[in-house]
Each structure stands twice: as C-alpha cells, then as structure tokens.
Scaffold this active site. Structure first.
Site, short mmCIF file in Angstrom:
data_model
loop_
_atom_site.label_atom_id
_atom_site.label_comp_id
_atom_site.label_asym_id
_atom_site.label_seq_id
_atom_site.Cartn_x
_atom_site.Cartn_y
_atom_site.Cartn_z
N GLY A 82 44.06 45.62 40.89
CA GLY A 82 42.60 45.64 40.90
C GLY A 82 42.03 44.48 40.12
O GLY A 82 42.63 43.98 39.17
N THR A 122 41.06 42.41 34.97
CA THR A 122 42.11 42.63 35.97
C THR A 122 42.98 43.79 35.54
O THR A 122 43.27 43.96 34.36
CB THR A 122 42.98 41.36 36.12
OG1 THR A 122 42.13 40.24 36.36
CG2 THR A 122 43.95 41.51 37.28
N VAL A 123 43.42 44.60 36.52
CA VAL A 123 44.28 45.75 36.26
C VAL A 123 45.64 45.51 36.90
O VAL A 123 45.73 45.11 38.06
CB VAL A 123 43.67 47.06 36.80
CG1 VAL A 123 44.60 48.23 36.51
CG2 VAL A 123 42.31 47.30 36.18
N ASP A 145 28.23 54.95 35.01
CA ASP A 145 28.59 54.27 36.26
C ASP A 145 29.43 55.21 37.14
O ASP A 145 30.47 54.83 37.65
CB ASP A 145 29.37 52.98 35.96
CG ASP A 145 29.39 52.04 37.17
OD1 ASP A 145 28.52 52.18 38.06
OD2 ASP A 145 30.28 51.17 37.23
N LYS A 166 44.95 47.25 31.74
CA LYS A 166 43.71 46.54 32.00
C LYS A 166 43.62 45.32 31.08
O LYS A 166 43.59 45.44 29.86
CB LYS A 166 42.50 47.46 31.78
CG LYS A 166 41.17 46.77 32.07
CD LYS A 166 39.99 47.71 31.82
CE LYS A 166 39.95 48.79 32.86
NZ LYS A 166 38.72 49.63 32.71
N GLY A 170 37.93 42.84 38.99
CA GLY A 170 36.48 42.97 39.08
C GLY A 170 35.81 42.31 37.90
O GLY A 170 36.41 41.51 37.17
N GLY A 171 34.54 42.69 37.68
CA GLY A 171 33.77 42.07 36.61
C GLY A 171 34.30 42.40 35.24
O GLY A 171 34.09 41.66 34.28
#
Length: 736
Positions: A423, A429-430, A541, A444, A425-426
């Site tokens: 994964g 990274t995972v 969220d 993460k 995203g903002g």
C-alpha cells in the site's frame, strides 16, 4: 603421573556408586501416612487421617463402601480421580446439568453446584460446553469475591444436517473459555421453546464444565448424551497465612522442604507452590524435601562415555578416557586426543597471526558499527524514544508495546523490497513483513515527522498501543532508530471492505448477512473508541477503504498511524487528516469543530455503501447519483428504497432489515450533529437486528465465510423486566 590420575578417577567413580547405593529411598509421605484410597495415591499436603494433611482444606474422605473405594474432597461429594503434585492440580468428576422435555412438558432437570473452598477451576485446562438444539445455559460463580455470570446458546433450526463432529461454534454445541480465578460453580440450562420445535430429534439440553482434552463434540450427542459426570481440573496452592501458622513464626512463611524453591501462584503473593530444584526429585512439600537425581544411574546424563559419569549433588561430572581431554559431554567440546607440544606451538603461532588479522578487521568493523549505532541513537532520541521508554517503564505490562530494531524490520521486509509493498498513499508506504517468530505483520513507513510533533506522536503511540479491541487493527510496536518512524501493525489478509463492495477483487459476492455483521462490528468499535476508553478517540476518516477484513470476514478498523496525533492538552484525540470527500461531516467542514458525531456521519455513508453497492462519490454516472447520501435520501423520501438497494441482495426475508438499516443511515447523516444518534445507540440497534435474524450458512467463496457470526451464540444478557426497542422491533428476555 597418567596412571595416578586414572586411579583417582576410578576411586571417585567407585565412591560415588557406593554413596548412591547407600542413599535411602526418597520418602513418599509423612511417617505412617503412606495412604491410598483404592487406586488413588494421596500425597502430602493431602491426607486422609488427621495429622497426615496440612490443614482441613487438604483433607480427603475415603468412602470404602464403593468398590473400589472412592476419594472425596473434605466431606463433599466431589469425586477425586487424581492428585498432581508437580502441576498443582486436582482431577475430579463433576455432574452434568440437564433440562429435558416431553410432549407433555418438562420431564427432568438438574442444576449442579460446586463449592471449591480455596481451590479454583483451571482456566487453561477446562471449557464450558452447552449441547442442544433449543438450549441456552448460564454459568455462575465467584471471582475475587465478586459474582460472575455468563452464558452460551446452542441452536439447530429444524434439522441436524448442518451439525458437524468436532465443531462447537453454536450449531448444536456452544463453548466458552473459563475465566481465571473462578471459585464456586453453578450451572443452569434452559430451553427457548421447551424443545417443541425439535422434540423429534432432541428432547434435552445439557451444560457442563469439562477438561478440554477429554471432550470432543459428536453429532450423536444431540440425540442422546449419556454421561452423568465429566472430568474437571482444579488448581490448588498453599495459602501464605497457612504457611506462617505451620512455621510458627512470621519470618518463615513456606512449608517447602529442602532442595526446593517457592513459586508464586497468584499475583498478590497470597498463594504459592513448592518445586524441586533442578537435579532433584520427590515431594517438595515434605519436610525432608527433594532428593538428588542420580543422572549417571538412570541414564539421563549427557556424558559421551557413560562409564566415566560421576554423580554430584544436583548435577554430575563427565570425565574423558585415557590420552583424551575435554569436558566429555555431548554438545560441548567433547573429548579430544592429546597433541604434541611442537604442534601446539605451531598452532599457537598460526592462531596468534590469525587473531592479529582478525583483530584488525574487527576493530575496523567495530568502528563502522559504532558510527552506525551512534546514528541510530541519534534518530531514536529525535523521534521521542527516550520519552516512550519512560512511559513504558511506568506501565504494569511494559511488553504491551514492542520496540523493534532497524535490522529486524529490514530482515522482515527483505530490506523494503518493492515486492513486499502492499500500500502507498499520503501517509506513507505499507510493507508486508515476516518476523523471526513466523508472524506476519504490516509495517508502515511514514513520511517525515516534524520535530515539534514528537510529543504528539509519542502520545498517540502510547494511546493506540493500549486499544485492545478485536475489531481494531492492533498496533504491535514501533521502530524509532530510522530517519522516519516505523509502525508495526497486525497483518489483515483479506483486503478492504471497499474492494469487496465495489468488485475490485475476485472475491465472492458479500450477502446481506455478512454486510450486517460487518456494519455491526464497525459500529461496536466506534462506540468503544468514543465512550469506553480513558480518553475519547475520534477516528475522523471512517470509510470503506479504511476497513480491513480478515479471512473470517471480521471487520478491522485501520488508519490509526502517523496521520493521527494527540493534542497536548489531552482533552480529546483527533487526526490531522481533513477527511475524505463524500464521507466528510458537512457541519464539521463549516465550523471546524470536531466531535464524535463526525464519525457518526461517516459511518452513515458506509451503511449506504453496504446497502447500495455504490461509491460515496461517483462522477461517472448521472448527476443525481454523484452524491451517495443525496441519492439515498431522495429515494427514501419518495419511498423507493428498493430501487437503490444493490441488485441481487434483497430477499423477502431480509428486505425489512435492509429498510431499517437504511433508516438508521439516514439518522446518521443528518446535517445537524444534535439530531444524529450516538455510536453507542447505533451499535445497539445494529446488534439487535443481528440477534433477531435467522442464522444461515452459505457455501460461497471460502468455507465458514461467516465464522465470526458464531459469536452470536453468546447470550445477550439484559434485565428480566426490561426490553430494547429498535424501530418496531423489540427483543425481550424469556421469563421463566
């Protein structure tokens, strides 16, 4: 000189053998108290005759009217089958509770109780079992002076075809774990409908606590369970006050004999057990204590040459044969032949040169390693490591959060290879990683943290590491030795709810029962975060992309990582992320005031996604369908809910449920936060809807898709004269 040494060894071996032969046999009990009751050996501190047991709590009654004689605890009817000194356990037989019916009504019922005195039911060796097709049962007792009660239910529907041997997850058989420290046991088994619907193949319900490795469920038990007693394991230990009384003074509070040690049984130190030291055996509770084990005689030694083994107190010594030297043990240096002096000199020179070269290389590598360690310490301090260590030292369980080294996480991810990336995203990274113990985790790698945010980051890690909820992705630990902090979470392997709803994977279609279960689990964890933690936690969220599913399709709320910071004033917890379009609370967007009701609004959008199968915002379709909330609300106002429900999901049985969940979603997305329900109210309503639906099994995708649904076999306990309303649905406890 060599001959003299050999003669000395032989003399030592001869003396040792003589002493071992002369050593008296280890005493097995007090003098005159080597007692048995039938085939049962009764070791001290237990005993039958007065003076042969420690105190009245360890007295045994031997009823010789039975053939063979039976032993009972004190003057009770508790039948003892075995007494273990090493494990500190009593094996007994306990009666089975039953509740039977005929066409004319109740026919037989039995509710057993068990008074345990200073004994406790072993929580590691026993389990609570309920068997039946229309049956629920309660288990009651006492833990640390407080009353305890729980329950379990077993259902079959109108057929036993779905019942499988060995499965005890609510279908015909239900089981619960036993809590630690349970004293006094009472079982109560009942029926929902007097077995009227299942009387043809099941007329009785049963409940009992049983030694877990002595019971395996069989489908035939539904038709006839013949056992009247089952094996049960009790834990016993010596009360500290009893020890002081026996010792006669307050400085010696242990009855343990010689060559023994004391092991605390309870955390408060009120009870303990005796144990033989390593290399000794026997009954540690006797005054003479434990006796030395002759490893040379019984063959348990590790000597290469068994004839050159010499026993010592608590240990033994291995010697080497003629012209050999070494320690003489397996796995050690062993016995090696003697070498000439010149060979030793040559070897010494070679070794010296090698040591010089190796030493130089070692110093160089050591310097580089020192520089590397200095850099890691610098990052560790910069990322708040000292502050975190201080907090960990103040915790009762400091191992609740693990601090990983940089090397371990690099090894787990193959140095963060692209193939391990799952994964991006903002937030960062995972990566998927496998630790040394074989466990799989998600790592993460966050973006840079501003130095001024270090305190908030550490506060967040501390709070999140203490969240213990099955529907929250667990924070396992962190690594602060790198330039950017690394967070280690549990790995959830079945992708996101978004991918399942919107067909982004090859997974099977999610039926309504699975969606309702997932919605109920999400609501439950949000209610927990809002009201059950020491400080309220606002996720901020909530969306289908932040809800992961495991192999049993159990929901796991995620995204509690670096994107979430704790205010220093500690009034509440909120994330720095501004939210996601389509899920964002409009009132919060306008006022910038963050409350728990912001999560309620986002959850309402997730409910609508589960019902419609559509995205929260979609710019590809017609204008009236771009906003999912407006699309569903207009349909509900015009009474055309069936048009927005995902095709293929509604049935005649579940459509009313879907409408009620849609109505709940409408309440959640009201513009004014005061008009929205709390997450606690939402969770209660969804749970009641789940409890009232008929549990069904589906053979789609994977076996046991809804394995988590088996938790519904747990009884929902409410007050006898109270009811719970959900729209026009009411769940009322059976009054019997």
């Amino acid at each position: 000189m060599r001959s003299a040494t050999e003669n000395l060894i032989k003399l030592i071996i001869l003396l040792s053998a003589t002493l071992a032969a002369a050593a008296p046999e280890a005493a097995k009990g007090l003098t005159g108290c080597d007692e048995r009751c039938g085939d049962l050996k009764i070791p001290y501190p237990f005993g039958i005759k007065k003076g042969c047991y420690l105190d009245e709590d360890f007295s045994i009654t031997c009823n010789k009217s039975h053939d063979p004689p039976k032993a009972f605890l004190k003057d009770s009817n508790t039948d003892i089958t075995n007494i273990s000194i090493i494990q500190g356990q009593l094996h007994i037989l306990q009666f089975v509770a039953k509740d039977c019916y005929t066409k004319d009504g109740p026919s037989e019922a039995y509710t057993p109780t068990l008074e345990l005195y200073d004994l406790t039911i072993s929580n590691t060796d026993n389990k609570f079992i309920v068997i039946g097709c229309d049956t629920y049962a309660f288990i009651s007792g006492e833990i640390e002076g407080q009353s305890y009660k729980s329950g379990c239910m077993a259902l079959c529907g109108n057929s036993t075809k779905t019942i499988k041997d060995g499965s005890c997850s609510g279908n015909g058989c239900c089981q619960l774990e036993i809590p630690k420290g349970l004293k006094y046991l009472e079982l109560d088994v009942r029926s929902f409908n007097n077995h009227s619907e299942v009387l043809e193949f099941n007329s009785c319900g049963y409940a009992f606590v049983v030694q877990q490795d002595k019971f395996t469920f069989s489908e035939k038990y539904i038709h006839n369970f013949t056992q009247e007693e089952v094996p049960l394991v009790l834990d016993w230990a010596i009360p500290a006050n009893t020890s002081c009384l026996k010792a006669g003074n307050k400085t010696n509070c242990s009855i343990c004999g010689t060559n023994t040690k004391t092991i605390s049984f309870l955390d408060d130190g009120s009870n303990y057990r005796c144990q033989c030291l390593e290399g000794f055996e026997g009954n540690p509770y006797l005054p003479q204590g434990c006796q030395d084990i002759d490893e040379c005689k019984n063959g348990s030694h590790k000597c290469t040459y068994k004839d050159l083994c010499v026993n010592t107190q608590g240990n033994y010594t291995c010697y080497c044969p003629k012209n050999h030297e070494g320690d003489g043990r397996y796995g050690g240096e062993g016995c090696t032949p003697n070498s000439r002096s010149s060979i030793h000199i040559i070897i010494g020179i070679c070794v010296g040169f090698a040591v010089l070269v190796i030493g130089s290389v070692w110093l160089y590598l050591g310097y580089k390693k020192w520089k590397f360690i200095q850099q890691k310490e610098k990052f560790f301090k910069k990322n708040g490591g000292l502050m975190l260590q201080k907090h960990l030292s103040e915790w009762q369980s400091p191992d609740m959060l693990k601090i990983f080294t940089q090397e371990k996480l690099e090894k787990a991810t193959n140095k963060y290879d692209d193939s391990a990336m799952i994964g991006k995203g903002g937030f960062g990274t995972v990566y998927k990683g496998v630790l040394d113990d074989g466990s799989t985790v998600a790592i993460k790698k966050s973006k840079l943290v501003n130095q001024s945010q270090t305190n908030q980051f550490i506060n967040e890690v501390i709070v999140l590491s203490q969240i213990n909820h099955r529907n929250v992705v667990k924070l396992i630990g962190c690594c602060l030795e790198t330039k950017v902090p690394l967070l280690v979470y549990e790995f959830v392997n079945n992708r996101t709810l978004f991918e399942h709803i919107h067909r982004r994977t090859n997974q099977a279609y999610l039926p309504w029962e699975a969606r309702l279960k997932i919605a109920s689990e999400i609501a439950s964890v949000l209610s927990y975060l809002h009201s059950s933690t020491s400080t309220p936690i606002i996720h901020r969220d909530i969306k289908s992309n932040n809800i992961l599913l495991d192999q049993n399709y159990t929901a796991k709320v995620s995204d509690f990582g670096m994107s979430k910071l704790v205010p220093l004033d500690g009034t509440q917890i909120s994330t720095m992320v501004q939210g996601t379009i389509g899920y964002l609370d409009p009132e919060y967007y306008l006022t910038s005031e963050l409350t728990e009701k912001s999560d309620v609004y986002s959850f309402g959008i997730v409910l609508m996604e589960l019902i419609t199968g559509k995205k929260a915002v979609c710019f590809d379709g017609p204008e009236e369908e771009r906003s999912l909330a407006m699309y569903v609300l207009y349909a509900m106002e015009e009474d055309r809910v069936e048009e927005v429900v995902e095709k293929g999901m509604p049935t005649e049985k579940n459509f009313e449920q879907i409408k009620k969940v849609a109505e709940l979603g409408r309440e959640c997305v009201r513009v004014k936060k005061e008009e929205r329900p709390s997450m606690k109210e939402v969770a209660m309503k969804l749970e009641v809807l789940r409890q009232m639906q008929q549990v069904e099994f589906y053979s789609w995708g994977r076996d046991n898709l809804l394995d988590g649904v088996s938790n519904s076999s747990q009884l929902v306990t409410i007050n006898t004269n109270e009811s719970m309303d959900v729209g026009d649905l009411t769940l009322v406890k059976d009054r019997r």
